[in-house]
Write a protein that holds these residues in place. Structure first.
Motif, PDB file in Angstrom:
ATOM      1  N   ALA A 197       0.927  -1.520  -0.080  1.00 14.21           N
ATOM      2  CA  ALA A 197       0.009  -0.182   0.156  1.00 14.21           C
ATOM      3  C   ALA A 197       0.806   1.450   0.018  1.00 14.21           C
ATOM      4  O   ALA A 197       0.579   2.217  -0.871  1.00 14.21           O
ATOM      5  N   ASP A 251       3.861   1.534  -1.247  1.00 16.28           N
ATOM      6  CA  ASP A 251       4.611   1.496  -2.585  1.00 16.28           C
ATOM      7  C   ASP A 251       3.434   2.037  -3.366  1.00 16.28           C
ATOM      8  O   ASP A 251       4.032   3.047  -4.337  1.00 16.28           O
ATOM      9  N   ALA A 252       2.463   1.635  -3.355  1.00 12.97           N
ATOM     10  CA  ALA A 252       1.359   1.858  -4.472  1.00 12.97           C
ATOM     11  C   ALA A 252       1.055   3.542  -4.245  1.00 12.97           C
ATOM     12  O   ALA A 252       0.442   4.146  -5.419  1.00 12.97           O
ATOM     13  N   ARG A 253       1.506   4.175  -3.019  1.00  8.49           N
ATOM     14  CA  ARG A 253       1.238   5.653  -3.195  1.00  8.49           C
ATOM     15  C   ARG A 253       2.462   6.334  -3.060  1.00  8.49           C
ATOM     16  O   ARG A 253       2.703   7.404  -2.568  1.00  8.49           O
ATOM     17  N   VAL A 313       7.234   1.198  -6.756  1.00  8.78           N
ATOM     18  CA  VAL A 313       6.930   2.638  -6.279  1.00  8.78           C
ATOM     19  C   VAL A 313       7.013   3.758  -7.553  1.00  8.78           C
ATOM     20  O   VAL A 313       6.407   4.573  -7.639  1.00  8.78           O
ATOM     21  N   ALA A 345       4.054   4.055  -9.317  1.00  9.69           N
ATOM     22  CA  ALA A 345       2.756   4.470  -8.671  1.00  9.69           C
ATOM     23  C   ALA A 345       2.111   5.887  -9.180  1.00  9.69           C
ATOM     24  O   ALA A 345       0.932   6.011  -9.208  1.00  9.69           O
ATOM     25  N   GLN A 383      -2.446   3.138 -10.986  1.00  9.37           N
ATOM     26  CA  GLN A 383      -2.887   2.667  -9.733  1.00  9.37           C
ATOM     27  C   GLN A 383      -3.798   1.615  -9.711  1.00  9.37           C
ATOM     28  O   GLN A 383      -4.690   1.468 -10.843  1.00  9.37           O
ATOM     29  N   ALA A 420      -7.060  -3.164   2.303  1.00  8.44           N
ATOM     30  CA  ALA A 420      -5.679  -3.372   1.700  1.00  8.44           C
ATOM     31  C   ALA A 420      -4.928  -2.069   1.315  1.00  8.44           C
ATOM     32  O   ALA A 420      -3.812  -1.916   1.367  1.00  8.44           O
ATOM     33  N   ALA A 421      -5.992  -0.977   0.768  1.00  8.75           N
ATOM     34  CA  ALA A 421      -5.341   0.078   0.428  1.00  8.75           C
ATOM     35  C   ALA A 421      -4.845   1.020   1.666  1.00  8.75           C
ATOM     36  O   ALA A 421      -4.315   2.327   1.137  1.00  8.75           O
ATOM     37  N   THR A 469      -3.108   2.917   4.355  1.00 11.50           N
ATOM     38  CA  THR A 469      -1.310   2.772   4.601  1.00 11.50           C
ATOM     39  C   THR A 469      -1.289   2.818   6.020  1.00 11.50           C
ATOM     40  O   THR A 469      -0.219   2.555   6.472  1.00 11.50           O
ATOM     41  N   PHE A 525      -2.261  11.182   1.322  1.00  9.77           N
ATOM     42  CA  PHE A 525      -0.916  10.711   1.643  1.00  9.77           C
ATOM     43  C   PHE A 525      -0.047  10.377   0.327  1.00  9.77           C
ATOM     44  O   PHE A 525       0.944  10.693   0.400  1.00  9.77           O
ATOM     45  N   GLY A 526      -0.705  10.248  -0.906  1.00 11.41           N
ATOM     46  CA  GLY A 526      -0.130   9.820  -2.153  1.00 11.41           C
ATOM     47  C   GLY A 526       0.611  10.988  -2.769  1.00 11.41           C
ATOM     48  O   GLY A 526       1.814  11.394  -2.998  1.00 11.41           O
ATOM     49  N   ASN A 562       3.345  12.291  -0.859  1.00 16.03           N
ATOM     50  CA  ASN A 562       4.673  11.736  -1.279  1.00 16.03           C
ATOM     51  C   ASN A 562       5.167  12.192  -2.690  1.00 16.03           C
ATOM     52  O   ASN A 562       6.257  11.945  -2.731  1.00 16.03           O
ATOM     53  N   MET A 591      -3.907  10.387  -7.235  1.00 16.64           N
ATOM     54  CA  MET A 591      -2.518  10.224  -7.862  1.00 16.64           C
ATOM     55  C   MET A 591      -2.621  10.504  -9.390  1.00 16.64           C
ATOM     56  O   MET A 591      -1.306  10.533 -10.009  1.00 16.64           O
TER      57      MET A 591
END
Lengths: 235, 281, 271
Positions: free
Chosen positions: A190, A192-194, B80, B83, B87, B95-96, B98, B110-111, B114, B162
């Motif tokens: 999760a 990594d995906a973000r 990563v 990303a 997506q 599971a998504a 964080t 959050f995404g 980053n 994202m």
């Protein structure tokens, strides 16, 4: 208050406790800290946590440093008084540091500390590493709640005393480890995906902002800690 | 130019000899909507992870053939690094999460945080993504307190924030009411006009057929068909779920209680009309 | 009338620091009934289920299951009256082997070894998992994992069964297996309650549908009436359940049963 301010005070306080030798002075400091801790929200629970660690430690130190075990085995022990005084000093120092740490923890939330760490100059990966014990404990709490719910639905009496359900708890240990491990993998995916750690600097929205006086206090504490550390080394 | 291309591609998970996916031959253009349909264990989720760039780093496996995103091999970079472009929203919305965010708004932010974007841009993206997923009302909630359907909205919003070129939805609507799923997918479809490609992984025919230009049918890890919904209706409904009215049309066609010149209905909106055509010639 | 297997009397519930989720809720379920619970996301459907099996206690009012007040009864007593399929199969599985997972509840209930083996074998047979008895639950696919939680409920053998979105993870074949069990369980006289967003599935099986909204039951009746509420329907599509709607559009006698429709369609086409 910024979450780091309490942390900044913690360091010189710990060093100061190392520097002071007079047990009565240490005891006064400890008493003040405990009173302050007791006055915080959930103070009773925090005092219990403190006692849960420190009372067994007191017992252990007395037995070991007082060399009572030796005297029971028939050996002659001299200088018991001096040894016990040293043990008392050690215990007071540990007690002060733990009480101060609990006092600091009572002044912050996991959320504010995490945001402050992410907003700091630390690389995101290091900030995550520092925050992870707090984050992990939240996750484990949620997992344990889920487990006891799943057990209760099948007829495990979760309200029963521990010794009556130890078998079902034991049966769960292995799956809980598997669950937690799969959680860790899921969490990593999760992140990594973000795009976590994809850049050296990240933006942090609504980061806790230290006041000017807080910044000065941090620098003052750092300086004080340096002086105290020096005086400890030179002694 | 194709956004993504698979050609003679197969994937074998580490530690086994039987490939989990094989015979994959398809490409995806920017703005296209593709549906990947198949039953349990057909390899949909594995393909979704592969397309998201999780192989081989997050999903240890051996890949053969061509699998590229743009000009780069999918196996070339760490997950990563993909990303920002791809997506994936998985069936399990929890599971998504964080675990680093303590409100839904922070989770969605959050995404973009980053990516080091400017604060105003992050706030704009978060607001837009939450609005599109009708999750504005959840903004202040703790992510761990969300119900399944609410968590799915948040997971999709977090992916949208994202601004990916390719959005992969692996049964990402399964916990939403039909009304909510339909309207959300409609709004996502609108985003495709701006160039975002969308892949819907599902074991149900209806929603996918309604929005996807093409359908890729998977069975036992093999690509068995690729084409339009009308073309694939007969074969697809032997493998995947569909609503009762479409199933009735399928049975009628199988039993010969249908006219050859009337095409199969692919959405519930047209099913009554198609049956009517059969009746009245 | 028979003693209800489940009863809610003026039940209220709220999560800490949140507005009340359910209030003044009344509900009675008779043995052998098959009830569907529908409503928007976050309406409190899953919470209602947890109240019904005693995992949550009502803030006000009373919930009784098989005559037991859930606020007073202990988990072992309740587990003999009611079984719950959780919304997330992963959060329900407690053991690292399929067989052990299925045996969990009956073993706790104190069944002897031969009875236990019989029960587990039957549950695995009914769910088509007999060949996977020694697998790790995490090695199953999503549909199989859901069937595993069903097998565990079958082995728990309770008069009331609560199923939270049971059909979501199934493909066509697994769904057929599940529906066969559902018919069997009803013929055994068990009361079934399920949450589902699949309106066709509801129309095929539910004898009664409850619509939950704003913390209360806003509609309670047969599927053909309750499901037509606009909040439950997808826009610009054939109204669901789709088979009765198709019947209506074609002037056929309304039915949710596939065989009945096929026969009617064939007669219409030939006649």
């Amino acid at each position: 208050m910024h979450p780091f301010t309490g942390l900044a005070l913690l360091l010189p306080l710990g060093l100061l406790a190392m520097r002071i030798d007079l047990p009565s002075l240490l005891a006064v400091a400890l008493a003040l800290l405990l009173v302050a801790l007791g006055m915080r929200p959930l103070g009773g629970a925090r005092l219990r946590q403190w006692a849960l660690v420190l009372l067994p430690l007191a017992l252990g130190l007395t037995l070991v440093h007082g060399r009572y075990l030796d005297s029971w085995l028939g050996q002659v022990v001299d200088n018991r008084q001096a040894a016990l005084l040293a043990a008392l000093r050690l215990w007071l120092r540990v007690a002060i540091v733990l009480a101060a740490a609990l006092l600091w923890l009572s002044s912050i939330t996991t959320a504010s500390l995490t945001r402050a760490l992410f907003a700091s100059r630390l690389p995101p990966g290091v900030a995550y590493l520092l925050a992870s014990p707090l984050l992990l404990s939240e996750q484990l709490k949620a997992r344990l709640a889920a487990v006891s719910e799943a057990q209760a639905a099948r007829g495990v009496d979760v309200a029963a005393p521990f010794f009556r359900r130890w078998r079902s708890l034991l049966a769960l240990a292995a799956p809980l480890v598997v669950w937690t491990l799969s959680d860790v993998g899921e969490r990593a995916a999760a992140l990594d995906a973000r795009a976590f750690r994809s850049r050296l600097r990240r933006t942090t929205l609504d980061a806790p902002q230290p006041a000017i006086w807080e910044r000065w206090l941090w620098y003052g504490c750092a300086l004080l800690a340096l002086v105290l550390a020096g005086s400890l080394l030179w002694r | 130019m194709a956004l993504m291309r698979f050609s003679g591609a197969s994937l074998t998970r580490r530690g086994v000899t039987q490939p989990a996916l094989s015979g994959l031959d398809f490409s995806l253009a920017p703005g296209e909507v593709l549906a990947v349909l198949g039953g349990s264990g057909s390899g949909k989720s594995t393909l979704a992870c592969w397309m998201a760039g999780w192989v081989p780093h997050a999903l240890p496996a051996q890949c053969d053939g061509t699998a590229v995103l743009g000009a780069e091999s999918l196996a070339g970079a760490q997950p990563v690094a993909w990303a920002q472009r791809v997506q994936l929203v998985q069936a399990n919305p929890y599971a998504a999460l964080t675990g680093c965010a303590f409100s839904v708004a922070a989770e969605v932010a959050f995404g973009p945080e980053n990516l080091g974007l400017a604060e105003a841009e992050i706030r704009r993206r978060v607001a837009a993504a939450l609005a599109l997923c009708e999750a504005d009302a959840l903004a202040a909630r703790h992510p761990a307190s969300l119900s399944g359907g609410e968590a799915q909205r948040v997971a999709i919003a977090a992916a949208l924030a994202m601004q990916p070129q390719l959005l992969l939805l692996d049964e990402a609507f399964s916990r939403l009411t039909p009304a909510a799923a339909t309207s959300l997918l409609g709004r996502l479809h609108d985003l495709c006009r701006d160039g975002m490609a969308l892949v819907l992984f599902d074991k149900q025919f209806d929603l996918a057929a309604r929005h996807a230009g093409r359908i890729l049918l998977l069975d036992g890890g093999r690509q068995v068909a690729l084409g339009g919904a009308v073309e694939l209706f007969d074969v697809a409904l032997t493998q995947v779920r569909a609503c009762d009215a479409l199933r009735a049309a399928h049975r009628a066609r199988q039993a010969g209680a249908w006219h050859a010149e009337v095409s199969p209905p692919v959405t519930t909106a047209t099913v009554a009309a198609r049956f009517g055509e059969v009746l009245h010639g | 009338m028979a003693e209800p297997v489940l009863q809610f009397r003026d039940v209220a519930f709220a999560w800490p620091d949140a507005a009340p989720l359910l209030s003044g809720l009344n509900l009675s379920v008779a043995p052998g009934e098959c009830l569907a619970l529908v409503g928007r996301n976050g309406a409190g459907k899953s919470t209602l289920f947890k109240l019904a099996c005693g995992l949550l206690k009502p803030a006000a009012g009373q919930v009784t299951v098989g005559g037991l007040d859930t606020a007073q009864a202990r988990a072992p007593q309740l587990a003999r009256q009611v079984a719950l399929m959780f919304q997330e199969a992963e959060r329900q599985i407690c053991h690292d082997q399929v067989e052990a997972e299925v045996a969990f509840a009956p073993r706790l209930a104190g069944l002897d070894a031969s009875e236990l083996a019989l029960k587990v074998a039957r549950a695995l047979e009914l769910t088509g998992l007999a060949g996977r008895a020694r697998c790790h639950p995490f090695d199953l696919n999503a549909g199989e994992r859901r069937l595993l939680t069903l097998a565990a409920l079958i082995a728990q053998d309770t008069p009331l069964i609560l199923l939270d979105e049971p059909t979501r993870d199934f493909d066509a074949a697994q769904l057929a297996c599940f529906e066969a069990w559902l018919t069997l369980a009803r013929s055994e006289g068990r009361a079934l309650l399920f949450i589902s967003h699949d309106l066709d599935f509801i129309a095929r099986h539910a004898s009664r549908v409850l619509h939950l909204d704003g913390g209360a039951i806003v509609a309670d009746g047969p599927s053909c009436r309750v499901l037509l509420h606009p909040a439950l329907q997808a826009p610009d599509a054939l109204p669901a359940p789709t088979l009765p709607a198709l019947c209506q559009a074609l002037g056929l006698p309304p039915t949710a049963d596939a065989d009945a429709f096929d026969a009617a369609w064939l007669a219409r086409l030939r006649g």
